[in-house]
Design an enzyme around this catalytic site. Structure first.
Site, mmCIF file in Angstrom:
data_model
loop_
_atom_site.group_PDB
_atom_site.id
_atom_site.type_symbol
_atom_site.label_atom_id
_atom_site.label_comp_id
_atom_site.label_asym_id
_atom_site.label_seq_id
_atom_site.Cartn_x
_atom_site.Cartn_y
_atom_site.Cartn_z
ATOM 1 N N LYS A 76 0.817 -1.209 0.000
ATOM 2 C CA LYS A 76 0.000 0.000 0.000
ATOM 3 C C LYS A 76 0.856 1.267 0.000
ATOM 4 O O LYS A 76 2.056 1.245 0.277
ATOM 5 C CB LYS A 76 -0.961 -0.009 1.190
ATOM 6 C CG LYS A 76 -2.120 -0.977 0.996
ATOM 7 C CD LYS A 76 -3.160 -0.871 2.101
ATOM 8 C CE LYS A 76 -4.367 -1.752 1.776
ATOM 9 N NZ LYS A 76 -5.386 -1.704 2.850
ATOM 10 N N ARG A 133 -3.547 -10.155 5.105
ATOM 11 C CA ARG A 133 -4.112 -10.152 3.751
ATOM 12 C C ARG A 133 -3.039 -9.601 2.823
ATOM 13 O O ARG A 133 -2.637 -8.440 2.941
ATOM 14 C CB ARG A 133 -5.375 -9.295 3.701
ATOM 15 C CG ARG A 133 -6.061 -9.256 2.341
ATOM 16 C CD ARG A 133 -7.307 -8.370 2.389
ATOM 17 N NE ARG A 133 -7.984 -8.351 1.103
ATOM 18 C CZ ARG A 133 -7.716 -7.506 0.107
ATOM 19 N NH1 ARG A 133 -6.735 -6.604 0.254
ATOM 20 N NH2 ARG A 133 -8.396 -7.539 -1.029
#
Length: 274
Positions: A221, A255
């Protein structure tokens, strides 16, 4: 600490890895990579062989300013993939990344095992009751606004306290409707700026007071690659560092896009506790 997936009790005291399968053309890292059945099945097989306990399938990109996708298109994208994956890997535990109750219902009926909702039921008033009726585990994430507007909602009186209160309300409502297995996701990158993401990670252990498994999704991210002044493609090492910290602070599920490296992280962190 367990969740029941299609009759299988998954013990989350030992952290698990959830592999990401994005079938959207515009996801921030792997959008458009998996365009045909062969590519999809090869990727799923690789993630399962590397140790993924869950495969998270999403057909609506939730990146900031993502394009709107209609419910019918979301279903057209995702239902054939569930059928294909389960045909070849019938024991795979598929998580459905959606905030729409109708999509969740049809996907569970098609054989998926969990619902992963970025809105904790706030974007679809029928979601919580639908999940309760389906008797499946529910991953509820913290987000304000929508994927299109969330980065305009980063004002908090106290970030950690506000998110803890959010979960206390959503969990109470979910439990009142009959949802048994609940996992919380603090929502890194969702309605949080760069500094807030690190503040949240720094206080992640406080979320253990909720007494629910914690899912962490920081894989590649912008909180990583913007800090390092690099790109999502070059953010694997940074992902591993933050996953390590998350595990040490109580994460039960990672995740990730890169299952092998995440499994190695889990193994090494667990070895500290022997």
């Amino acid at each position: 600490m367990t969740i029941n997936c299609k009759g299988n009790l998954i013990d989350l005291l030992s952290p698990k890895v959830m592999g990401i399968l994005n079938i959207t053309p515009d996801s921030f890292y792997d959008g458009g990579h998996f365009k045909n059945e062969t590519a999809i099945l090869n990727h799923v097989e690789s993630m399962l062989n590397q140790g993924a306990s869950f495969i998270d399938i999403g057909a609506y990109s939730s990146r900031p300013n993502a394009d709107f996708v209609s419910e019918s298109i979301e279903l057209q994208r995702i239902l054939p993939i569930i059928e294909t994956v389960l045909k070849h890997f019938p024991k795979a535990l598929i998580s459905i990344d959606t905030f729409r109750s109708a999509v969740a219902k049809q996907c569970i009926e098609a054989g998926a095992a969990l619902v992963n909702d970025i809105s904790a039921g706030k974007l679809d008033k029928n979601m919580l009751q639908t999940v309760a009726n389906l008797h499946v585990p529910y991953i509820m994430m913290h987000m304000e606004g929508t994927p299109q507007t969330m980065q305009q909602h980063t004002n908090y009186s106290n970030l950690t306290k506000d998110i803890l209160f959010y979960f206390s309300e959503r969990i109470a409502l979910a439990k009142s409707l009959g949802i048994v297995d609940i996992v919380i996701d603090p929502g890194f990158g969702f309605a949080k700026n760069l500094e807030q993401n690190y503040e949240l990670l720094n206080h992640l252990e406080l979320f253990k007071m909720i007494e629910k498994p914690i899912l962490v999704g920081v894989s590649r991210k912008s909180m990583i690659y913007k800090t390092l002044e690099t790109t999502a493609n070059e953010a694997l090492n940074g992902t591993t560092v933050l996953n390590t910290i998350a595990l040490q602070k109580g994460a039960s599920i990672l995740r990730v896009h890169d299952v092998k490296e995440a499994m190695e992280t889990v193994k090494l962190v667990e070895s500290l506790n022997i």
